[in-house]
Design an enzyme around this catalytic site. Structure first.
Site, PDB file in Angstrom:
ATOM      1  N   LYS A 136      29.477  21.741  42.751  1.00  0.00           N
ATOM      2  CA  LYS A 136      28.590  20.917  41.253  1.00  0.00           C
ATOM      3  C   LYS A 136      29.499  21.458  40.350  1.00  0.00           C
ATOM      4  O   LYS A 136      30.127  20.778  39.221  1.00  0.00           O
ATOM      5  CB  LYS A 136      27.349  21.676  40.965  1.00  0.00           C
ATOM      6  CG  LYS A 136      26.130  21.223  42.340  1.00  0.00           C
ATOM      7  CD  LYS A 136      24.855  21.924  42.467  1.00  0.00           C
ATOM      8  CE  LYS A 136      25.075  23.281  43.165  1.00  0.00           C
ATOM      9  NZ  LYS A 136      25.825  23.235  44.409  1.00  0.00           N
ATOM     10  N   ILE A 137      30.144  22.492  40.211  1.00  0.00           N
ATOM     11  CA  ILE A 137      30.695  23.159  39.189  1.00  0.00           C
ATOM     12  C   ILE A 137      32.088  22.281  38.876  1.00  0.00           C
ATOM     13  O   ILE A 137      32.751  22.139  37.755  1.00  0.00           O
ATOM     14  CB  ILE A 137      30.865  24.899  38.587  1.00  0.00           C
ATOM     15  CG1 ILE A 137      29.234  24.818  38.241  1.00  0.00           C
ATOM     16  CG2 ILE A 137      31.524  25.044  36.815  1.00  0.00           C
ATOM     17  CD1 ILE A 137      29.195  26.856  38.549  1.00  0.00           C
ATOM     18  N   ASP A 164      39.725  22.597  48.779  1.00  0.00           N
ATOM     19  CA  ASP A 164      38.282  22.518  48.898  1.00  0.00           C
ATOM     20  C   ASP A 164      38.240  22.470  50.644  1.00  0.00           C
ATOM     21  O   ASP A 164      39.399  21.708  51.048  1.00  0.00           O
ATOM     22  CB  ASP A 164      37.317  22.084  48.555  1.00  0.00           C
ATOM     23  CG  ASP A 164      36.055  21.787  48.912  1.00  0.00           C
ATOM     24  OD1 ASP A 164      35.429  22.737  49.655  1.00  0.00           O
ATOM     25  OD2 ASP A 164      35.146  22.538  47.325  1.00  0.00           O
ATOM     26  N   CYS A 167      35.094  28.143  43.457  1.00  0.00           N
ATOM     27  CA  CYS A 167      34.973  28.505  44.806  1.00  0.00           C
ATOM     28  C   CYS A 167      34.189  29.849  44.610  1.00  0.00           C
ATOM     29  O   CYS A 167      33.700  30.453  44.164  1.00  0.00           O
ATOM     30  CB  CYS A 167      36.038  28.318  45.760  1.00  0.00           C
ATOM     31  SG  CYS A 167      36.972  29.608  45.542  1.00  0.00           S
ATOM     32  N   PRO A 168      32.664  29.901  45.664  1.00  0.00           N
ATOM     33  CA  PRO A 168      31.727  31.147  45.732  1.00  0.00           C
ATOM     34  C   PRO A 168      33.114  32.320  46.633  1.00  0.00           C
ATOM     35  O   PRO A 168      34.081  31.904  46.646  1.00  0.00           O
ATOM     36  CB  PRO A 168      31.130  30.991  47.365  1.00  0.00           C
ATOM     37  CG  PRO A 168      32.053  29.732  47.332  1.00  0.00           C
ATOM     38  CD  PRO A 168      33.022  29.418  47.352  1.00  0.00           C
ATOM     39  N   THR A 228      36.273  31.320  36.223  1.00  0.00           N
ATOM     40  CA  THR A 228      34.838  31.171  35.585  1.00  0.00           C
ATOM     41  C   THR A 228      33.904  31.423  36.625  1.00  0.00           C
ATOM     42  O   THR A 228      32.629  31.444  36.210  1.00  0.00           O
ATOM     43  CB  THR A 228      34.374  29.694  35.074  1.00  0.00           C
ATOM     44  OG1 THR A 228      34.632  29.095  35.555  1.00  0.00           O
ATOM     45  CG2 THR A 228      35.068  29.775  33.197  1.00  0.00           C
ATOM     46  N   ARG A 284      34.170  33.940  40.334  1.00  0.00           N
ATOM     47  CA  ARG A 284      33.570  35.361  40.665  1.00  0.00           C
ATOM     48  C   ARG A 284      35.219  36.229  40.210  1.00  0.00           C
ATOM     49  O   ARG A 284      36.035  35.563  40.742  1.00  0.00           O
ATOM     50  CB  ARG A 284      33.444  35.622  42.284  1.00  0.00           C
ATOM     51  CG  ARG A 284      31.544  35.652  42.425  1.00  0.00           C
ATOM     52  CD  ARG A 284      30.812  35.989  41.828  1.00  0.00           C
ATOM     53  NE  ARG A 284      29.201  35.846  41.353  1.00  0.00           N
ATOM     54  CZ  ARG A 284      28.945  34.573  40.241  1.00  0.00           C
ATOM     55  NH1 ARG A 284      29.242  34.285  39.589  1.00  0.00           N
ATOM     56  NH2 ARG A 284      27.610  34.951  41.217  1.00  0.00           N
ATOM     57  N   ASP A 335      36.055  34.603  32.331  1.00  0.00           N
ATOM     58  CA  ASP A 335      34.498  34.664  32.517  1.00  0.00           C
ATOM     59  C   ASP A 335      33.899  35.867  33.139  1.00  0.00           C
ATOM     60  O   ASP A 335      33.183  37.091  33.141  1.00  0.00           O
ATOM     61  CB  ASP A 335      33.704  33.682  32.536  1.00  0.00           C
ATOM     62  CG  ASP A 335      32.872  33.704  31.277  1.00  0.00           C
ATOM     63  OD1 ASP A 335      32.467  34.524  31.226  1.00  0.00           O
ATOM     64  OD2 ASP A 335      31.683  33.848  32.925  1.00  0.00           O
ATOM     65  N   GLU A 358      33.911  44.334  37.392  1.00  0.00           N
ATOM     66  CA  GLU A 358      33.344  43.994  36.350  1.00  0.00           C
ATOM     67  C   GLU A 358      31.686  44.980  36.019  1.00  0.00           C
ATOM     68  O   GLU A 358      31.321  44.858  34.016  1.00  0.00           O
ATOM     69  CB  GLU A 358      32.411  42.301  35.595  1.00  0.00           C
ATOM     70  CG  GLU A 358      31.660  42.102  36.826  1.00  0.00           C
ATOM     71  CD  GLU A 358      31.378  40.947  36.879  1.00  0.00           C
ATOM     72  OE1 GLU A 358      31.987  40.183  36.177  1.00  0.00           O
ATOM     73  OE2 GLU A 358      30.617  40.009  37.043  1.00  0.00           O
ATOM     74  N   HIS A 409      31.194  37.381  31.118  1.00  0.00           N
ATOM     75  CA  HIS A 409      30.363  36.943  32.264  1.00  0.00           C
ATOM     76  C   HIS A 409      29.659  36.077  31.474  1.00  0.00           C
ATOM     77  O   HIS A 409      28.089  36.299  32.019  1.00  0.00           O
ATOM     78  CB  HIS A 409      29.340  37.711  33.827  1.00  0.00           C
ATOM     79  CG  HIS A 409      29.296  37.023  34.421  1.00  0.00           C
ATOM     80  ND1 HIS A 409      29.892  37.762  35.740  1.00  0.00           N
ATOM     81  CD2 HIS A 409      29.131  36.136  34.821  1.00  0.00           C
ATOM     82  CE1 HIS A 409      28.977  36.729  36.774  1.00  0.00           C
ATOM     83  NE2 HIS A 409      28.266  35.582  35.610  1.00  0.00           N
TER      84      HIS A 409
HETATM   85  P1  NAD Z   1      29.327  24.893  45.322  1.00  0.00           P
HETATM   86  O1  NAD Z   1      27.846  24.929  45.927  1.00  0.00           O
HETATM   87  O2  NAD Z   1      28.293  23.562  44.324  1.00  0.00           O
HETATM   88  O3  NAD Z   1      30.378  24.329  44.891  1.00  0.00           O
HETATM   89  C1  NAD Z   1      31.367  25.362  45.426  1.00  0.00           C
HETATM   90  C2  NAD Z   1      32.731  24.875  46.122  1.00  0.00           C
HETATM   91  O4  NAD Z   1      33.210  25.391  47.100  1.00  0.00           O
HETATM   92  C3  NAD Z   1      31.652  24.110  47.785  1.00  0.00           C
HETATM   93  O5  NAD Z   1      32.259  22.469  48.206  1.00  0.00           O
HETATM   94  C4  NAD Z   1      32.341  24.702  49.117  1.00  0.00           C
HETATM   95  O6  NAD Z   1      32.859  23.777  49.810  1.00  0.00           O
HETATM   96  C5  NAD Z   1      33.929  25.605  48.110  1.00  0.00           C
HETATM   97  N1  NAD Z   1      34.512  26.175  49.204  1.00  0.00           N
HETATM   98  C6  NAD Z   1      33.877  27.411  49.511  1.00  0.00           C
HETATM   99  N2  NAD Z   1      35.203  27.458  50.299  1.00  0.00           N
HETATM  100  C7  NAD Z   1      35.721  27.744  50.125  1.00  0.00           C
HETATM  101  C8  NAD Z   1      37.393  27.721  50.567  1.00  0.00           C
HETATM  102  N3  NAD Z   1      37.224  29.679  51.675  1.00  0.00           N
HETATM  103  N4  NAD Z   1      38.096  27.383  49.606  1.00  0.00           N
HETATM  104  C9  NAD Z   1      37.971  26.593  49.080  1.00  0.00           C
HETATM  105  N5  NAD Z   1      36.362  25.843  48.760  1.00  0.00           N
HETATM  106  C10 NAD Z   1      35.818  26.410  48.783  1.00  0.00           C
HETATM  107  O7  NAD Z   1      28.794  25.992  43.971  1.00  0.00           O
HETATM  108  P2  NAD Z   1      28.630  26.187  42.246  1.00  0.00           P
HETATM  109  O8  NAD Z   1      27.399  25.802  41.894  1.00  0.00           O
HETATM  110  O9  NAD Z   1      29.517  24.370  41.731  1.00  0.00           O
HETATM  111  O10 NAD Z   1      29.077  27.523  41.859  1.00  0.00           O
HETATM  112  C11 NAD Z   1      30.537  27.679  42.521  1.00  0.00           C
HETATM  113  C12 NAD Z   1      30.850  29.073  42.070  1.00  0.00           C
HETATM  114  O11 NAD Z   1      30.985  29.411  40.775  1.00  0.00           O
HETATM  115  C13 NAD Z   1      29.647  29.652  42.200  1.00  0.00           C
HETATM  116  O12 NAD Z   1      29.523  30.412  43.882  1.00  0.00           O
HETATM  117  C14 NAD Z   1      29.552  31.576  41.504  1.00  0.00           C
HETATM  118  O13 NAD Z   1      30.185  32.221  41.960  1.00  0.00           O
HETATM  119  C15 NAD Z   1      30.147  30.500  40.336  1.00  0.00           C
HETATM  120  N6  NAD Z   1      29.218  30.897  39.052  1.00  0.00           N
HETATM  121  C16 NAD Z   1      29.712  31.696  38.089  1.00  0.00           C
HETATM  122  C17 NAD Z   1      29.074  30.980  37.189  1.00  0.00           C
HETATM  123  C18 NAD Z   1      29.242  32.146  35.759  1.00  0.00           C
HETATM  124  O14 NAD Z   1      28.453  32.208  35.054  1.00  0.00           O
HETATM  125  N7  NAD Z   1      30.400  32.603  35.738  1.00  0.00           N
HETATM  126  C19 NAD Z   1      28.115  30.745  36.973  1.00  0.00           C
HETATM  127  C20 NAD Z   1      27.114  29.685  38.039  1.00  0.00           C
HETATM  128  C21 NAD Z   1      27.876  30.033  39.421  1.00  0.00           C
END
Ligand code: NAD
Length: 332
Positions: free
Chosen positions: A154-155, A174, A205-206, A232, A234, A259, A264, A296
Site C-alpha cells: 500500500k505505501i 517485492d 517492506c515489513p 520509513t 522499520r 524516520d 529507537e 517515527h
Molecule cells: P503492505 O503489507 O501493504 O506492503 C508490504 C509489501 O512488502 C507487500 O507487498 C509484501 O509483499 C512486501 N514484502 C514482504 N516481504 C518482503 C520481502 N522479504 N522482500 C520484499 N518485499 C516484501 O504494508 P504497508 O502498509 O505498505 O506498510 C509497509 C511497512 O511500513 C509496514 O510493515 C510498517 O512496518 C511500515 N510503516 C511505517 C509507518 C511509520 O510511521 N513510519 C507507518 C505505517 C507503516
C-alpha cells in the site's frame, strides 16, 4: 470494554476520545510504554491497546494473560513487536490497523528525499543565521532519476504514484508483483539490480526474519555512487553501522533519510533534549550533514490519526460482538 491504552501521547488521546463517542469504550490512558514492568497497570482491563515501541514479548504477554487480558489492539500496521506464537498459546487475539492513510507515510518519504536533495535542513539554519552562502547546497533534479521501491504494497504503491508524477523511472523489488505498480510502468527486478541502478532507494517492506538488515555491509556497497537511502518502514531493515561506514567513505551512499531506527525504543516519543543520549551509534548518525532523521512520525497526519483511532476502537467492538474483520486479525 475497558481498554488500557499504552504509549498514549496527547494526539492519541485527542483522536481516540473523539472517535470513542461512537463506540463508548472505557479508555484508561498510560503515557508509558508497555513492557514487563508496566504490564501490571493493565490489571482489570481485558483489552490492551499498544503502539510500535511497546514490547509485547513472552514475559509481558504472560503477565497480561494472568490479569485476564484477552485482546491486543495494535494502533499500527506493523506487528513485529508482538510474540505472535506466544499470544496464540495464551489464547489472546491480536488485531491491527492494516491500512491507514498510506499516503501519509509515502508523503513523508518524499519530504525526507527533498529535504536531503535540496539541503532544506541546512538552508533553513543558514537563513535564520543571516547566512545566504549557497556553497555545499547543490542538489539534483528529481525528473529522470531512478527510484527503487523495496516493498510495493500500500505505501510503496502510494510512493510509486508520487514519484511517477515527478517524472522518475520506477524499479520495484517485492515477493509479489503488484498490478497497480506495473500500470505505473514500474519494472520489477531482484534486489541487487535495484540497488545498483537506483538513485534513490526507499524501503517499504515489513520487518521479518527475512528482511532484518536487508541493507547491510554487502548490500549498501552495491548501491550506486551518489545514491540516497530512505527508510520509513522499520529501523532494523538497516544495519546502521554498515550505513554509517558507507556514509563516511562516500563510495556509494551519499544521503540517508530515516524516520525509524533499530534502537529507537528508548529514544522516541520523549523529550531527551536535557539528557545525555547513551546510544553512540544514533549520536554518530546525527553528526552527518547528509543524514536527516525524524522520530517515527511518518504516520502523524490528522487523517491517519483519525483512521487509526476509528479502526482500533471498531476492532475492539467487533471482538466484543464476535464479528472481527479477518483482514485486521494477526496470526502467527
Ligand atoms: P503492505 O503489507 O501493504 O506492503 C508490504 C509489501 O512488502 C507487500 O507487498 C509484501 O509483499 C512486501 N514484502 C514482504 N516481504 C518482503 C520481502 N522479504 N522482500 C520484499 N518485499 C516484501 O504494508 P504497508 O502498509 O505498505 O506498510 C509497509 C511497512 O511500513 C509496514 O510493515 C510498517 O512496518 C511500515 N510503516 C511505517 C509507518 C511509520 O510511521 N513510519 C507507518 C505505517 C507503516
Amino acid at each position: 470494554m475497558k481498554i488500557a491504552v499504552f504509549s498514549a501521547q496527547g494526539y492519541d488521546v485527542h483522536f481516540l476520545n473523539i472517535e470513542n463517542q461512537q463506540f463508548i469504550h472505557d479508555l484508561v490512558y498510560f503515557r508509558d510504554a508497555l513492557n514487563q514492568t508496566t504490564a501490571v497497570r493493565a490489571a482489570g482491563c481485558p483489552v490492551v491497546c499498544a503502539f510500535v515501541d511497546d514490547i509485547l514479548d513472552g514475559p509481558t504477554l504472560s503477565k497480561l494473560a494472568a490479569q485476564g487480558m484477552r485482546l491486543i489492539a495494535l494502533r499500527s500496521a506493523g506487528y513485529n513487536n508482538v510474540d505472535l506464537p506466544g499470544a496464540q498459546k495464551l489464547q489472546m487475539t491480536v488485531v491491527r490497523v492494516p491500512s491507514y492513510a498510506p499516503d501519509a507515510i509515502a508523503e513523508h518519504a518524499v519530504a525526507l528525499m527533498l529535504t536531503l536533495n535540496r539541503s532544506i535542513n541546512r538552508a533553513y539554519n543558514r537563513a535564520r543565521d543571516g547566512n545566504f552562502d549557497l556553497n555545499g547546497l547543490v542538489g539534483f533534479n528529481m525528473t529522470g532519476k531512478t527510484v527503487g521501491i523495496v516493498g510495493t504494497g500500500k505505501i510503496g504503491t502510494a510512493l510509486a504514484r508520487i514519484m511517477k508524477g515527478f517524472g522518475c523511472k520506477l524499479l520495484g523489488y517485492d515477493t509479489y508483483r503488484n498490478p497497480t505498480c506495473i500500470q505505473l510502468d514500474m519494472n520489477y527486478t531482484d534486489l541487487p539490480f535495484l540497488l545498483t541502478q537506483s538513485d534513490i532507494v526507499s524501503l517499504h517492506c515489513p520487518l521479518t526474519s527475512e528482511t532484518t538488515h536487508l541493507i547491510n555491509h554487502h548490500t549498501v556497497n552495491l548501491m550506486k555512487r551518489g545514491s540516497m537511502l530512505i527508510n520509513t518502514a522499520r529501523g532494523a531493515l538497516i544495519d546502521t553501522r554498515a550505513v554509517i561506514d558507507a556514509l563516511k567513505t562516500r563510495d556509494h551512499l551519499w544521503y540517508l533519510g530515516i524516520d525509524v531506527y533499530e534502537g529507537e525504543g528508548p529514544l522516541l516519543f520523549t523529550d531527551l533534549s536535557s539528557t545525555i543520549i547513551q546510544d553512540d551509534v544514533f549520536e554518530r548518525l546525527t553528526t552527518f550533514p547528509n543524514a536527516v532523521i525524524t522520530g517515527h512520525q511518518a504516520f502523524l497526519t490528522r487523517e491517519a490519526l483519525q483512521q487509526i483511532a476509528h479502526v482500533t476502537l471498531s476492532n475492539v467492538s467487533n471482538f466484543e460482538t464476535g464479528r472481527l474483520n479477518d483482514e485486521n486479525v494477526v496470526r502467527s
